[in-house]
Design an enzyme around this catalytic site. Structure first.
Site, PDB file in Angstrom:
ATOM      1  N   GLU A 116       7.115  -2.557 -20.493  1.00 50.59           N
ATOM      2  CA  GLU A 116       6.481  -1.463 -19.742  1.00 50.59           C
ATOM      3  C   GLU A 116       6.534  -0.165 -20.539  1.00 50.59           C
ATOM      4  OE1 GLU A 116       8.820  -2.251 -16.094  1.00 50.59           O
ATOM      5  OE2 GLU A 116       6.885  -2.368 -15.084  1.00 50.59           O
ATOM      6  N   GLU A 136      10.655 -10.578 -14.958  1.00 47.05           N
ATOM      7  CA  GLU A 136      11.243 -10.144 -13.680  1.00 47.05           C
ATOM      8  C   GLU A 136      11.261 -11.260 -12.639  1.00 47.05           C
ATOM      9  OE1 GLU A 136       9.245  -8.371 -15.541  1.00 47.05           O
ATOM     10  OE2 GLU A 136       9.915  -6.293 -15.615  1.00 47.05           O
TER      11      GLU A 136
END
Ligand code: NAI
Length: 687
Positions: A116, A136
């Site tokens: 990210e 995740e």
């Protein structure tokens, strides 16, 4: 990674993000060992660095990381509470909006928050060995800082949705092909960065401001739903990523953030995070930290059958020299062929290169002469499950090996104390119980005898970790942690089949819970003979606990010993490939019930699951009470890593806690009433 000497060096308020400005170009170095997670100090440091490089009017600002990897994710230890300020999305928005454009210079594993961070930079350049991913979902979460919204804007909707939903990393070349990278380099990162800066492309449109072309995700959805097996996060990650095609970035990322925060408190994410931390602590027992593990070079494996070949392949993959000892030269060559077949499989599937395959083959020797074990650092026997044969092997090894070298048994059920009894150097003997296929399955039960030295245990743990395994300490009992619980599981399944459930119903119910296979399918897969031999041993020793259902014995006597047996039959008929329910079994079970005047009961899916889980949880608690396992998480690791219990349910102990003690008590009372005298109650089920 090297960093250039700075002519102007200004420390930020936190040391974990260092800023050096040289000729109008800034270099930010994140140094937050071991994997540079985006802890609060890193987020603060980055925020401050953005201010600093803008104040200095830098032309570019590059982010590199010290140590073995670029940022490998968020700081999972912060996930238990509300995230402290500044929040990652705000830091990343600041980086993207910065007048000084950012360059991510990456190596290692760029995962989760790390990816990210890279997505918020104007450019991304990476070492060719770098891996990129959004893992995740493996912790029951989805990205929480724009990952699902920026990634599709960079590499397209379907690719991004796949990466977010399956959690699997892609390599640098693939990520470059996807359009995720501006440069892939093979040499010195600082030189590559200098070259990139020298011919700096025009600043691209910020990723968050790009549009996403819609795509048909129907096939991907079906694939992800099938693979998720009851885990919620993969589909949520997919659906959230899909929002990028219909919503502006700010709206999509608001939903993403909220979903991420909500998932942090979900039972599935708590379960997965607990296992994640446990798999680190359980594999490094505190007691053993004071001991320096011995170096392992030469590994001897005795018995080159199914297990021996797998353990040999795992040892070769870890870079060890391996000698396979067998009964005679012909069997040794058969064992070598088994190991070579595993190496060939790894090569064919692209998991290893030809060079690696060659090195592994060169490190492998096979023979029948125990003299070859004289310089071995560890020997693992994986011969037939027969105490006398195993004792003979241990004796021969002890006679030729150094007294410091370890000698281990891979026995499934036998007591390592008895196998090593009376032999010289008792501190070096132990059990190392691998799971099949041993080159793939990560669990290894480490079984100390009453005489095993802590030094030997420390070396065994380090050796197993070096093989990429998850070692779990277990005391001695019938079946250790995993197979002892499996026996209780099978016993309760058999009681229900005896009383009226079909084995196929039982399998279906347990698959419904998320087990990859039901108990009868599993028996067909692994073969019925080892547990048959074990039952016979327990019956002869008078240690069988309570009611005995001998339907499985009848199958064995008929030659129906599983998928791999000559008949290709077990509980199912595998003769035409995929296992089919077999009317012959239904008839046999019906006849057995008639003979024993049982049957007639019916069990709902929920009852099947609850009764089996009660048997499992009871046995697990007995194991804890007896000190066979060191913690409830150790049991959950064993059952999730070794037996396919769904990780998102956290393992049997976590599952029981979430289900509630009252419901578990009711189910335990039901199995006690169903088969009186067959269950010793753990303390939680007494009274
Ligand atoms: P296997 O029958 O495939 O292999 C046993 C090998 O040992 C054969 O190649 C045989 O030639 C060799 N052998 C027998 N006596 C020997 C001797 N005196 N010296 C040298 N080699 C000898 O058996 P498998 O399945 O590999 O099992 C081996 C051990 O691992 C057993 O103790 C078993 O309980 C245990 N185990 C098996 C698991 C499984 O899923 N099959 C899982 C975990 C442990």
């Amino acid at each position: 990674m090297t960093t250039p000497s700075a002519t102007l060096h200004a420390s930020t308020e936190t040391k974990v993000v260092d800023v050096a400005i040289n000729n109008g170009h800034a270099l930010l170095t994140i140094d937050n060992p071991p994997v540079n997670p985006l802890s609060i100090s890193v987020r603060k440091g980055l925020m401050e660095a953005v201010r600093q490089v803008n104040e200095a009017g830098c032309e570019t600002a590059a982010i590199v990381c010290a140590g073995r990897t670029f940022v490998a994710g968020g700081d999972i230890s912060e996930f238990a509470g509300p995230p402290p300020l500044p929040h990652l999305p705000d830091v990343l928005d600041a980086i993207e909006a910065s007048a000084t454009p950012f360059i991510a210079v990456m190596h290692g594993t760029v995962l989760g928050g790390g990816l990210e961070l890279a997505l918020a930079c104007a450019w991304r350049i990476a070492d060719a060995k770098t891996k990129f991913g959004l893992p995740e979902v493996n912790l029951g979460l989805i990205p929480g800082a724009g990952g699902t919204q920026r990634l599709p804007r960079l590499i397209g909707l379907e690719r991004a949705a796949r990466m977010a939903a399956n959690g699997k990393p892609v390599n640098a070349r693939t990520f470059e092909e996807f359009g995720g990278l501006d440069l892939v380099f093979d040499g010195d990162p600082m030189q590559s960065l200098a070259g990139f800066r020298a011919a700096l492309p025009a600043r691209p449109v910020n990723t968050s401001e790009r549009t996403v072309e819609n795509a048909d995700l129907t096939a991907l959805k079906a694939e992800i739903a099938k693979g998720a097996k009851g885990a919620d996060a993969p589909m949520i990650a997919l659906e959230t990523t899909a929002l990028a095609a219909s919503l502006p970035f700010t709206e999509g990322s608001k939903i993403e953030r909220q979903t991420h925060l909500d998932l942090r408190t979900s039972a599935q994410s708590r379960a997965l995070r607990r296992l994640f931390f446990a798999s680190r602590s359980v594999t490094r027992p505190d007691r053993l930290k004071a001991f320096e593990p011995a170096t392992i070079n030469h590994v001897v494996i005795v018995g080159g059958g199914l297990m021996g070949a797998g353990i040999a392949a795992a040892s070769l993959a870890a870079g060890h020299r391996v000698t396979l000892l067998e009964r005679d030269v012909q069997s040794a060559e058969a064992g070598r062929a088994r190991v070579e077949a595993i190496i060939a499989g790894d090569l064919a599937s692209g998991r290893i290169t030809e060079d690696k395959a060659k090195a592994r083959r060169a490190n492998l020797a096979a023979g029948a002469n125990y003299a070859a074990a004289f310089d071995a650092d560890i020997a693992i026997e994986a011969v037939f499950e027969d105490p006398e044969i195993k004792r003979a092997v241990f004796g021969q090894l002890a006679a030729v090996m150094s007294p410091e070298a370890l000698i281990a048994t891979n026995t499934s059920y036998l007591d390592p104390n008895l196998i090593s009894e009376g032999m010289p150097g008792p501190g070096r003997f132990l059990g190392l119980h691998f799971f099949s296929p041993a080159n793939i399955m990560k669990l290894v039960e480490v079984v100390g005898t009453s005489a095993t030295a802590d030094q030997s245990m420390a070396t065994a743990f380090a050796f197993a970790r070096g093989l990429g395994k998850i070692p779990v300490e277990t005391g001695v009992c019938d079946g250790f942690i995993g197979n002892r619980i499996l026996s209780a599981y099978r016993r309760q399944a058999d009681y229900m089949v005896a009383d009226g459930a079909s084995p196929y119903e039982v399998d279906k119910a347990m698959r419904g819970l998320g087990m990859p296979l039901g108990p009868y399918e599993l028996q067909d897969r692994t073969g019925l003979q080892i547990s048959w031999a074990n039952r016979k041993r327990q019956l002869a020793a008078g240690s069988w606990p309570g009611r005995y259902v001998d339907i499985a014995d009848r199958l064995c006597e008929m030659g129906r010993q599983g998928r791999g047996s000559p008949m290709k039959k077990g509980w199912y008929d595998h003769s035409s490939g995929a296992g089919q329910p077999d009317p012959e079994i239904e008839a046999m079970v019906a006849a057995w019930r008639a003979e024993h005047a049982t049957g007639g009961q019916s069990f709902s899916t929920d009852e099947i699951v609850m009764r089996i889980m009660a048997a499992i949880v009871n046995e697990a608690n007995l194991i804890l009470e007896e000190g066979i396992a060191t913690s409830d998480t150790a049991i959950d690791i064993v059952w999730t890593e070794g037996y396919g219990f769904p990780k998102h349910l956290g393992g049997p102990m976590f599952w029981a806690e979430e289900t509630g003690i009252e419901r578990m008590r009711e189910a335990f009372a039901a199995i006690e009433a169903q088969s009186p005298g067959s269950w010793k109650a753990a303390k939680i089920f007494q009274g």
